[in-house]
Design an enzyme around this catalytic site. Structure first.
Site, mmCIF file in Angstrom:
data_model
loop_
_atom_site.group_PDB
_atom_site.id
_atom_site.type_symbol
_atom_site.label_atom_id
_atom_site.label_comp_id
_atom_site.label_asym_id
_atom_site.label_seq_id
_atom_site.Cartn_x
_atom_site.Cartn_y
_atom_site.Cartn_z
ATOM 1 N N ARG A 59 1.000 -7.381 7.465
ATOM 2 C CA ARG A 59 0.575 -6.720 6.230
ATOM 3 C C ARG A 59 1.511 -5.554 5.914
ATOM 4 O O ARG A 59 1.514 -4.551 6.620
ATOM 5 C CB ARG A 59 -0.867 -6.226 6.347
ATOM 6 C CG ARG A 59 -1.353 -5.506 5.088
ATOM 7 C CD ARG A 59 -2.861 -5.385 5.000
ATOM 8 N NE ARG A 59 -3.455 -4.464 5.941
ATOM 9 C CZ ARG A 59 -4.726 -4.039 5.889
ATOM 10 N NH1 ARG A 59 -5.519 -4.487 4.927
ATOM 11 N NH2 ARG A 59 -5.196 -3.218 6.808
ATOM 12 N N ASP B 16 -9.891 3.031 9.296
ATOM 13 C CA ASP B 16 -8.512 3.086 8.820
ATOM 14 C C ASP B 16 -8.476 3.843 7.498
ATOM 15 O O ASP B 16 -9.456 4.503 7.123
ATOM 16 C CB ASP B 16 -7.895 1.688 8.729
ATOM 17 C CG ASP B 16 -8.537 0.810 7.654
ATOM 18 O OD1 ASP B 16 -9.316 1.321 6.821
ATOM 19 O OD2 ASP B 16 -8.246 -0.403 7.641
#
Length: 540
Positions: A169, A453
Site C-alpha cells: 500500500r 493507525d
C-alpha cells in the site's frame, strides 16, 4: 542526429542511510522522475477536483450515484480481469508496516496476504520510506533476518510456500515526499512508494510466481482510479512486463468512492483485484464531507458506530454485491484487537467480538478480511473456512438480494447512539497518544488494547471538531466547546506527565502532539488531512 539527452533523475535531499544505494539507484530515481513528469500534473488537477466536489456537498448536503456513468453501471457484460493464482484465496489478510521484524512476522503469520503498509501504518520518515523498501527486497531475495536487541529473540523466514502474498500500500495522492524532488518539485509520496517498489520488484515477483500487487488508499473518485490505471500501463511497458501483471485492490474508505464502486472497478478492470471495506477512514470521510450538513450527520462515539449500523451495512453489502457482480474480491474490515499475554478474560471477551465480526463478514459474502495481529489469524481463518471450505472465495455469491439507494449510504441519523463525554475523553486520549508516536516515526501503535493507525487520529480529531461545531450537549449536561476540549486535553497531558515521569515525558513529543491535536480539532478551517500539518513537524 543525436538522441535527446535523458531527463535528469529525481534528486535526493536527505542524510545518507545504510544501504540506501541499493534502493535509490540512478535507474530507479530516473523511473520515479518519469512517473512524476507524466502523472503529477493530473494528480494536481484531481486534488483540485476534490475541493470542488466538497464545496458542492457543502451546498447540497447530499450525494448520489453519477448520472454520467449510468451506462457503465447498467452494462452487465464487463468483468475485471481473472484473479492470478497468488491472489485467488484471500480469506485472511494481515496488515502492518514494513519494518524488519514486522516483515518477517507478517510473511510467516499464516495469513494468505500481507498488506505491506507505507501509508496509514507507517509514519513517512525517510528512514521508513527507504528501509521499508529495502526490507521487502531482502525478503524476496531471502536475505532477511532480525534479532530483537531487547529479548535476543531471532526471526527468520519460513519456507517460501508458507509465506503470505504481499500486497503493498503506497501513500495516498494528497501526500508529497519532501526528500525527493524533480525539477524543483516534491514528488507525490504515492509515486515514490509505487515507483521504487515496482522498479525493484516487478520482475522478481513474477519469477517467484506472484506479481506486483497493490492496495490503493484514499481514492475519492473513478477519475483517480483512472490515473492509477494509466500509471500501471506506463510502468509495465517501461520495465517490459505484460500488461495486466499489476493487480490493485481499492480501499473504499471515502464516502464519495462508495458512490462510484462500479466505475472504479471499470477504470481498473484490466488490473483490478477487488475492493476493501474500511471503517475509521470511511467515518472520517463522512465527517469531512458533511461537516456543514447539520445535526443529522453528527456521529456518536467512534466505538458505537459498528459495521452493523444501517448506513454502514448498506455500504458493506453494496460493496460485496458490486465486487461479485464484476468478478472481483470483496475484502472486509480490520480486527484491531491486540491479544494480551496477561489478561485471559479480556482476551476471551475480545475474541468473541472478533469471531462475531468475522462470522458476519463471511456470512455476508466477503471473500476475506483483515487482522492486525498474528494471533488473530487462526480465529479469522476459522470464520472463513466454515463458509468457504475448500473454495478459494465466494465470488459466485452475487448478493442480488441487496438493494441500496443513494440515501441509504448517508443515513447517519438512523443511529440511536449519541456522542458522550467519555467519548470525547477517549478521542483526546487516543489522539494525543497516536500523534506522539507518529511524530517519533511509529505509524502502527498499540493504544488501550487496539492497534491504531493514522485513520484513528483522523476520526478522533474529526469527532472533536464535529461535536464542537454542532454544539453537541453530552449526557452529563456539558456542551462540546473548544474550552472543554482544551480542559480535557490539559488534564490528559498532566496525567501522562505524572504517569511517565518528568524525564520520559520530556524525551517524548507529548506537548507537540497535544498542540497538534488541538490545532486540527479546533481550527475553524478544517484541515483535509491531519498528516499534512503533521508531516511538516515529522523529524527525519
Amino acid at each position: 542526429m543525436s538522441a535527446p539527452a535523458p531527463s535528469p533523475p529525481a534528486v535526493v535531499d536527505a542524510e545518507p542511510l545504510p544501504r540506501q544505494e541499493e534502493v535509490l539507484t540512478e535507474a530507479a530515481l530516473a523511473f520515479v522522475a518519469e512517473l512524476h513528469r507524466r502523472f503529477t500534473p493530473r494528480r494536481d488537477e484531481l486534488l483540485a477536483r476534490r475541493a470542488v466536489r466538497r464545496a458542492e456537498i457543502a451546498r447540497t448536503s447530499t450525494l448520489d450515484f453519477l448520472p454520467e456513468t449510468a451506462a457503465i453501471r447498467a452494462d452487465d457484460s464487463w468483468r475485471v480481469a481473472p484473479s492470478p493464482a497468488a491472489l485467488n484465496d484471500r480469506r485472511v489478510e494481515i496488515t502492518g508496516p514494513t519494518d524488519r521484524k514486522m516483515t518477517i512476522n507478517a510473511l510467516n503469520s499464516g495469513a494468505r496476504v500481507w498488506l505491506a503498509d507505507f501509508e496509514d501504518a507507517s509514519a513517512p520518515t525517510w528512514e521508513n520510506v527507504v528501509l521499508g523498501q529495502l526490507n521487502l527486497i531482502d525478503a524476496y531475495t531471502r536475505n532477511i533476518d532480525f534479532t530483537d536487541p531487547n529479548s535476543g529473540k531471532s526471526y527468520a523466514l519460513k519456507d517460501a510456500a508458507e509465506l503470505a502474498t504481499v500486497v503493498m500500500r503506497p501513500r495516498g495522492w494528497h501526500l508529497d515526499e519532501r526528500h525527493l524532488t524533480v525539477d524543483g518539485e516534491q514528488v507525490p509520496g504515492a509515486l515514490v512508494d509505487f515507483g521504487l517498489y515496482f522498479f525493484h520488484n516487478a520482475r522478481r515477483l513474477l519469477d517467484l510466481g506472484k506479481g506486483p500487487y497493490f492496495y490503493l488508499p484514499k481514492t475519492e473518485s473513478h477519475l483517480e482510479a483512472r490515473l492509477w490505471n494509466d500509471v500501471f500501463v506506463f510502468a509495465q511497458d517501461h520495465v517490459g512486463i505484460p500488461q495486466g501483471t499489476v493487480r490493485a485492490t481499492v480501499l473504499i474508505e471515502t464516502i464519495t468512492a462508495a458512490y462510484e464502486m462500479e466505475e472504479i472497478l471499470y477504470e481498473l478492470r484490466d488490473h483490478a483485484s477487488g475492493l476493501n471495506a474500511g471503517r475509521w477512514d470511511y467515518l472520517f470521510s463522512i465527517v469531512k464531507n458533511f461537516r456543514d450538513g447539520g445535526p443529522r450527520f453528527v456521529l456518536p462515539d467512534r466505538n458505537a458506530v459498528t459495521m452493523t449500523a444501517p448506513f454502514m451495512r448498506a455500504y458493506t453489502e453494496l460493496l460485496v454485491r458490486t465486487c461479485h457482480k464484476r468478478g472481483a474480491h470483496a475484502i472486509g474490515g480490520m480486527a484491531a484487537f491486540i491479544p494480551s499475554r496477561r489478561d485471559a478474560e479480556a482476551n476471551k471477551v475480545a475474541f468473541e467480538k472478533v469471531r462475531a465480526d468475522k462470522d458476519r463478514e463471511a456470512g455476508d459474502g466477503f471473500d476475506g478480511s483483515w487482522v492486525a495481529h498474528p494471533d488473530l489469524v487462526p480465529l479469522a481463518m476459522e470464520s472463513f473456512d466454515k463458509v468457504l471450505g475448500d473454495r478459494p472465495n465466494q465470488k459466485d455469491r452475487l448478493r442480488e438480494d441487496v438493494h441500496v439507494e443513494a440515501a441509504d449510504l448517508i443515513a447517519v441519523d438512523s443511529l440511536e447512539a449519541r456522542p458522550t463525554y467519555p467519548g470525547l475523553v477517549n478521542a483526546v486520549q487516543v489522539g494525543i497518544r497516536y500523534i506522539e508516536a507518529w511524530l517519533r516515526g511509529l505509524g502502527a501503535v498499540a493504544i488501550f488494547g487496539l492497534m491504531e493507525d493514522a485513520a484513528t487520529a483522523e476520526i478522533s480529531r474529526s469527532q472533536i471538531w464535529q461535536w464542537i461545531n454542532a454544539g453537541v450537549e453530552f449526557e452529563n449536561g456539558e456542551k462540546a466547546t473548544p474550552e472543554l476540549a482544551r480542559a480535557v486535553a490539559a488534564e490528559e497531558l498532566a496525567g501522562l506527565r505524572a504517569e511517565l515521569g518528568e524525564e520520559a515525558f520530556a524525551a517524548g513529543h507529548w506537548q507537540q502532539a497535544h498542540d497538534l491535536l488541538l490545532e486540527v480539532a479546533l481550527d475553524e478551517d478544517y484541515a483535509d488531512f491531519l498528516t499534512l500539518p503533521a508531516y511538516r513537524q515529522l523529524e527525519g
